[in-house]
Design an enzyme around this catalytic site. Structure first.
Site, PDB file in Angstrom:
ATOM      1  N   ARG A 124      -1.511 -11.073  19.468  1.00 62.26           N
ATOM      2  CA  ARG A 124      -2.929 -10.767  19.170  1.00 62.26           C
ATOM      3  C   ARG A 124      -3.203  -9.288  18.989  1.00 62.26           C
ATOM      4  NH1 ARG A 124      -3.895 -14.837  22.927  1.00 62.26           N
ATOM      5  NH2 ARG A 124      -4.472 -16.779  21.897  1.00 62.26           N
ATOM      6  N   LYS A 146      -6.669  -1.030   6.512  1.00 59.93           N
ATOM      7  CA  LYS A 146      -6.491  -2.326   5.841  1.00 59.93           C
ATOM      8  C   LYS A 146      -5.008  -2.671   5.839  1.00 59.93           C
ATOM      9  CE  LYS A 146      -9.996  -2.108   2.229  1.00 59.93           C
ATOM     10  NZ  LYS A 146     -10.093  -2.262   0.764  1.00 59.93           N
ATOM     11  N   GLU A 188      -3.345   8.761  -7.056  1.00 57.68           N
ATOM     12  CA  GLU A 188      -4.283   8.327  -6.005  1.00 57.68           C
ATOM     13  C   GLU A 188      -4.820   9.527  -5.220  1.00 57.68           C
ATOM     14  OE1 GLU A 188      -5.429   5.289  -5.469  1.00 57.68           O
ATOM     15  OE2 GLU A 188      -3.851   3.805  -5.806  1.00 57.68           O
ATOM     16  N   LYS A 230     -10.456  10.252   2.252  1.00 55.77           N
ATOM     17  CA  LYS A 230     -10.379   8.827   2.586  1.00 55.77           C
ATOM     18  C   LYS A 230     -10.903   8.590   4.000  1.00 55.77           C
ATOM     19  CE  LYS A 230      -8.154   4.464   2.286  1.00 55.77           C
ATOM     20  NZ  LYS A 230      -7.046   3.611   1.917  1.00 55.77           N
ATOM     21  N   GLU A 240     -16.053  -1.792   4.139  1.00 54.38           N
ATOM     22  CA  GLU A 240     -16.262  -1.856   2.701  1.00 54.38           C
ATOM     23  C   GLU A 240     -17.538  -2.558   2.272  1.00 54.38           C
ATOM     24  OE1 GLU A 240     -12.718  -2.593   0.564  1.00 54.38           O
ATOM     25  OE2 GLU A 240     -13.670  -2.345  -1.375  1.00 54.38           O
ATOM     26  N   ARG A 244     -17.225   2.865   0.658  1.00 55.90           N
ATOM     27  CA  ARG A 244     -15.794   2.640   0.535  1.00 55.90           C
ATOM     28  C   ARG A 244     -15.431   2.153  -0.866  1.00 55.90           C
ATOM     29  NH1 ARG A 244     -11.664   0.745   5.332  1.00 55.90           N
ATOM     30  NH2 ARG A 244      -9.806   0.896   4.055  1.00 55.90           N
ATOM     31  N   ASN A 248     -12.336   2.734  -5.167  1.00 55.54           N
ATOM     32  CA  ASN A 248     -11.820   1.888  -6.254  1.00 55.54           C
ATOM     33  C   ASN A 248     -11.929   2.543  -7.622  1.00 55.54           C
ATOM     34  OD1 ASN A 248     -10.977  -0.300  -4.719  1.00 55.54           O
ATOM     35  ND2 ASN A 248     -13.065  -1.106  -4.595  1.00 55.54           N
ATOM     36  N   HIS A 251      -9.761   1.537 -10.521  1.00 52.34           N
ATOM     37  CA  HIS A 251      -9.044   0.328 -10.116  1.00 52.34           C
ATOM     38  C   HIS A 251      -9.548  -0.941 -10.791  1.00 52.34           C
ATOM     39  CE1 HIS A 251      -7.284   2.978  -7.203  1.00 52.34           C
ATOM     40  NE2 HIS A 251      -6.554   2.014  -6.689  1.00 52.34           N
ATOM     41  N   HIS A 255      -6.417  -2.604 -12.007  1.00 50.21           N
ATOM     42  CA  HIS A 255      -5.879  -3.867 -11.483  1.00 50.21           C
ATOM     43  C   HIS A 255      -5.614  -4.857 -12.607  1.00 50.21           C
ATOM     44  CE1 HIS A 255      -7.549  -3.057  -7.201  1.00 50.21           C
ATOM     45  NE2 HIS A 255      -6.258  -2.813  -7.243  1.00 50.21           N
ATOM     46  N   HIS A 268       1.547   1.006  -9.702  1.00 49.84           N
ATOM     47  CA  HIS A 268       0.127   0.942  -9.361  1.00 49.84           C
ATOM     48  C   HIS A 268      -0.602   2.234  -9.778  1.00 49.84           C
ATOM     49  CE1 HIS A 268      -3.532   0.017  -7.255  1.00 49.84           C
ATOM     50  NE2 HIS A 268      -3.428   1.158  -6.571  1.00 49.84           N
TER      51      HIS A 268
HETATM   52  N1  LIG Z   1      -3.869  -0.968   2.691  1.00 52.07           N
HETATM   53  C1  LIG Z   1      -4.404  -0.183   1.781  1.00 52.07           C
HETATM   54  O1  LIG Z   1      -5.481   0.385   1.961  1.00 52.07           O
HETATM   55  C2  LIG Z   1      -3.670   0.020   0.485  1.00 52.07           C
HETATM   56  C3  LIG Z   1      -4.114   0.995  -0.397  1.00 52.07           C
HETATM   57  C4  LIG Z   1      -3.373   1.208  -1.558  1.00 52.07           C
HETATM   58  C5  LIG Z   1      -2.255   0.431  -1.818  1.00 52.07           C
HETATM   59  N2  LIG Z   1      -1.866  -0.527  -0.943  1.00 52.07           N
HETATM   60  C6  LIG Z   1      -0.656  -1.341  -1.199  1.00 52.07           C
HETATM   61  O2  LIG Z   1       0.459  -0.479  -1.222  1.00 52.07           O
HETATM   62  C7  LIG Z   1       1.454  -1.010  -2.087  1.00 52.07           C
HETATM   63  C8  LIG Z   1       1.930   0.084  -2.996  1.00 52.07           C
HETATM   64  O3  LIG Z   1       2.433   1.129  -2.195  1.00 52.07           O
HETATM   65  P1  LIG Z   1       3.369   2.277  -2.774  1.00 52.07           P
HETATM   66  O4  LIG Z   1       2.758   2.838  -3.976  1.00 52.07           O
HETATM   67  O5  LIG Z   1       3.676   3.167  -1.639  1.00 52.07           O
HETATM   68  O6  LIG Z   1       4.609   1.462  -3.286  1.00 52.07           O
HETATM   69  P2  LIG Z   1       5.854   0.750  -2.576  1.00 52.07           P
HETATM   70  O7  LIG Z   1       5.691   0.545  -1.118  1.00 52.07           O
HETATM   71  O8  LIG Z   1       6.113  -0.440  -3.418  1.00 52.07           O
HETATM   72  O9  LIG Z   1       7.012   1.840  -2.825  1.00 52.07           O
HETATM   73  C9  LIG Z   1       7.382   2.192  -4.137  1.00 52.07           C
HETATM   74  C10 LIG Z   1       8.907   2.206  -4.305  1.00 52.07           C
HETATM   75  O10 LIG Z   1       9.448   3.327  -3.618  1.00 52.07           O
HETATM   76  C11 LIG Z   1      10.485   2.940  -2.723  1.00 52.07           C
HETATM   77  N3  LIG Z   1      10.467   3.936  -1.645  1.00 52.07           N
HETATM   78  C12 LIG Z   1       9.591   4.053  -0.618  1.00 52.07           C
HETATM   79  N4  LIG Z   1       9.817   5.200   0.051  1.00 52.07           N
HETATM   80  C13 LIG Z   1      10.870   5.810  -0.542  1.00 52.07           C
HETATM   81  C14 LIG Z   1      11.571   7.030  -0.319  1.00 52.07           C
HETATM   82  N5  LIG Z   1      11.203   7.891   0.631  1.00 52.07           N
HETATM   83  N6  LIG Z   1      12.605   7.321  -1.131  1.00 52.07           N
HETATM   84  C15 LIG Z   1      12.973   6.492  -2.133  1.00 52.07           C
HETATM   85  N7  LIG Z   1      12.333   5.341  -2.420  1.00 52.07           N
HETATM   86  C16 LIG Z   1      11.295   5.004  -1.617  1.00 52.07           C
HETATM   87  C17 LIG Z   1      10.129   1.527  -2.354  1.00 52.07           C
HETATM   88  O11 LIG Z   1      11.268   0.819  -1.916  1.00 52.07           O
HETATM   89  C18 LIG Z   1       9.587   1.003  -3.686  1.00 52.07           C
HETATM   90  O12 LIG Z   1      10.638   0.620  -4.522  1.00 52.07           O
HETATM   91  C19 LIG Z   1       0.827  -2.169  -2.813  1.00 52.07           C
HETATM   92  O13 LIG Z   1       1.309  -3.370  -2.244  1.00 52.07           O
HETATM   93  C20 LIG Z   1      -0.674  -2.000  -2.532  1.00 52.07           C
HETATM   94  O14 LIG Z   1      -1.344  -3.242  -2.487  1.00 52.07           O
HETATM   95  C21 LIG Z   1      -2.547  -0.740   0.193  1.00 52.07           C
HETATM   96 ZN   LIG Z   2      -4.865   2.263  -5.437  1.00 52.65          ZN
END
Ligand SMILES: NC(=O)c1ccc[n+]([C@@H]2O[C@H](COP(=O)([O-])OP(=O)(O)OC[C@H]3O[C@@H](n4cnc5c(N)ncnc54)[C@H](O)[C@@H]3O)[C@@H](O)[C@H]2O)c1
Ligand SMILES: [Zn+2]
Length: 364
Positions: A124, A146, A188, A230, A240, A244, A248, A251, A255, A268
């Site tokens: 939990r 999130k 971003e 942020k 949100e 918040r 977006n 986005h 998206h 992304h």
């Molecule tokens: N929770 C939130 O508020 C929020 C906000 C934005 C995005 N997200 C989520 O985050 C995800 C995208 O995150 P991201 O852009 O970090 O991408 P990701 O986690 O997919 O990482 C991108 C790539 O880089 C690689 N990688 C990570 N760290 C590395 C390093 N130090 N050296 C070499 N390779 C490395 C990963 O294996 C992957 O192939 C999506 O699933 C999205 O939905 C969440």
């Molecule tokens: Zn984003």
């Protein structure tokens, strides 16, 4: 590595049981991570993908004797599912995890989303810590509480608000990140500046060459500024309802472009760059965004590219646009700019306006 107290930002958690998050910022924090990571028991469950091994090794060295489990995560977007949570639970429970232990997630946004949700569900709710290793996760995913996984019906449909206790923003954690991911994640960070901090936007644009060359000081300034934006937006609107939504920016169309490319064609951040480009057109018309501000933003985006050419065919894009959570019969809520550094939400922009902008968007 400086031994001084690093800079930090406090993101208040609001009502119980949502805790405060302390965001620590500095180059080399990973090599003294034990000072910043929070665990009531002093014990940790470490979760990280193979790609983040070099960052994870630096943290492991500091937590010797205090890891009860060391879990390798498959961090492909296609593995961001409930079954990944099940796998983490199997490992943590068989290692004897207790309520007062904490998770530490070392990786990109997929890792922090999955590990954060696992922490929210295990017994939990365990405390957790985020060590982002991508620029995208540093600027966005690791901050704000999130967490979640995807469902066949859509992205991030299963999740929880569960803020980490500590976030370690160390630009050296991204030193092994390929250039394409590095630059896409920076979109971003600039997005945060463009919606809420004109001064940061100006300074970061002036430092762009140094940022892209991964110069630590310039990167820290941008990432810290983005984290501050942020944190301030999230703390004024933790669940949100209003402000918040500004996060977006770029986005709505972003998206749709991402989904139309089946999440493989565009990163992304690249989809968001195209989405911002289209939003600039609409902002010019509807919000009086000055031409020079739009040109300046496009120029920064151009320099963070090149980006693969997106799907522009309105017949392909339209269904992805109108299934947006913010879509109503009259159109889709849009985040638009009045100026670089000042955004607002405009309700019900017709899908046709987005599709027209998508057809002509360009960074030139
Ligand atoms: N929770 C939130 O508020 C929020 C906000 C934005 C995005 N997200 C989520 O985050 C995800 C995208 O995150 P991201 O852009 O970090 O991408 P990701 O986690 O997919 O990482 C991108 C790539 O880089 C690689 N990688 C990570 N760290 C590395 C390093 N130090 N050296 C070499 N390779 C490395 C990963 O294996 C992957 O192939 C999506 O699933 C999205 O939905 C969440
Ligand atoms: Zn984003």
């Amino acid at each position: 590595v400086s031994r001084e107290e690093p800079e930090s930002i406090l993101l208040p958690g609001g009502s119980e049981p949502s805790p405060d998050t302390r965001i620590w910022i500095g180059a080399g924090l990973l090599d003294r991570a034990d000072r910043f990571l929070v665990s009531p028991s002093g014990r940790f469950v470490l979760i990280s993908p193979p790609s983040a091994a070099s960052a994870a090794d630096r943290v492991r060295r500091r937590l010797e004797g205090r890891l009860i489990a060391d879990i390798a995560l498959d961090d492909r977007e296609s593995s961001k599912t409930l079954s990944a949570i099940g796998g983490i639970a199997d490992r943590a429970l068989s290692a004897g995890v207790r309520r007062d232990d904490a998770v530490v997630a070392i990786g990109g946004g997929v890792t922090s989303d999955v590990a954060g949700l696992a922490a929210a569900l295990l017994l939990r709710g365990l405390a957790w810590n985020a060590v982002p290793t991508t620029t995208g996760a540093m600027a966005d995913a690791a901050i704000g509480g999130k967490t979640g996984v995807d469902h066949p019906a859509g992205k991030n449909l299963l999740g929880a608000f569960h803020p980490p206790r500590a976030v370690l923003l160390d630009p050296t954690a991204a030193s092994t990140l390929p250039d394409r991911d590095f630059r896409a994640g920076l979109v971003e960070a600039f997005k945060a500046a463009w919606i809420a901090d004109a001064d940061l936007a100006r300074r970061a644009a002036a430092a762009l060459e140094r940022i892209v060359a991964r110069e630590e000081g310039a990167l820290i300034e941008l990432l810290a500024g983005a984290a501050r934006v942020k944190a301030s937006i999230v703390s004024s609107d933790p669940r949100e309802g209003g402000r918040r939504r500004l996060l977006n920016f770029g986005h709505t169309l972003g998206h749709a472009l991402e989904a139309a490319g089946e999440y493989r064609h565009l990163r992304h951040g690249e989809a968001v760059a195209w989405g911002i480009c289209a939003a600039l057109e609409i902002s010019r018309r509807r919000c009086g965004l000055p031409r020079s501000d739009a040109d300046g933003i496009r120029e920064v985006l151009r320099r963070l590219g090149p980006y693969p050419e997106p799907v522009r065919d309105p017949r392909v894009l339209e269904p992805f646009l109108t299934r947006d959570k913010k879509a109503t019969a009259g159109g889709i809520a849009a985040v638009l700019l009045e100026a670089a550094g000042r955004a607002r939400v405009v309700e019900a922009v017709p899908a046709a306006e987005w599709l027209d902008a998508a057809a002509i968007m360009s960074f030139k």
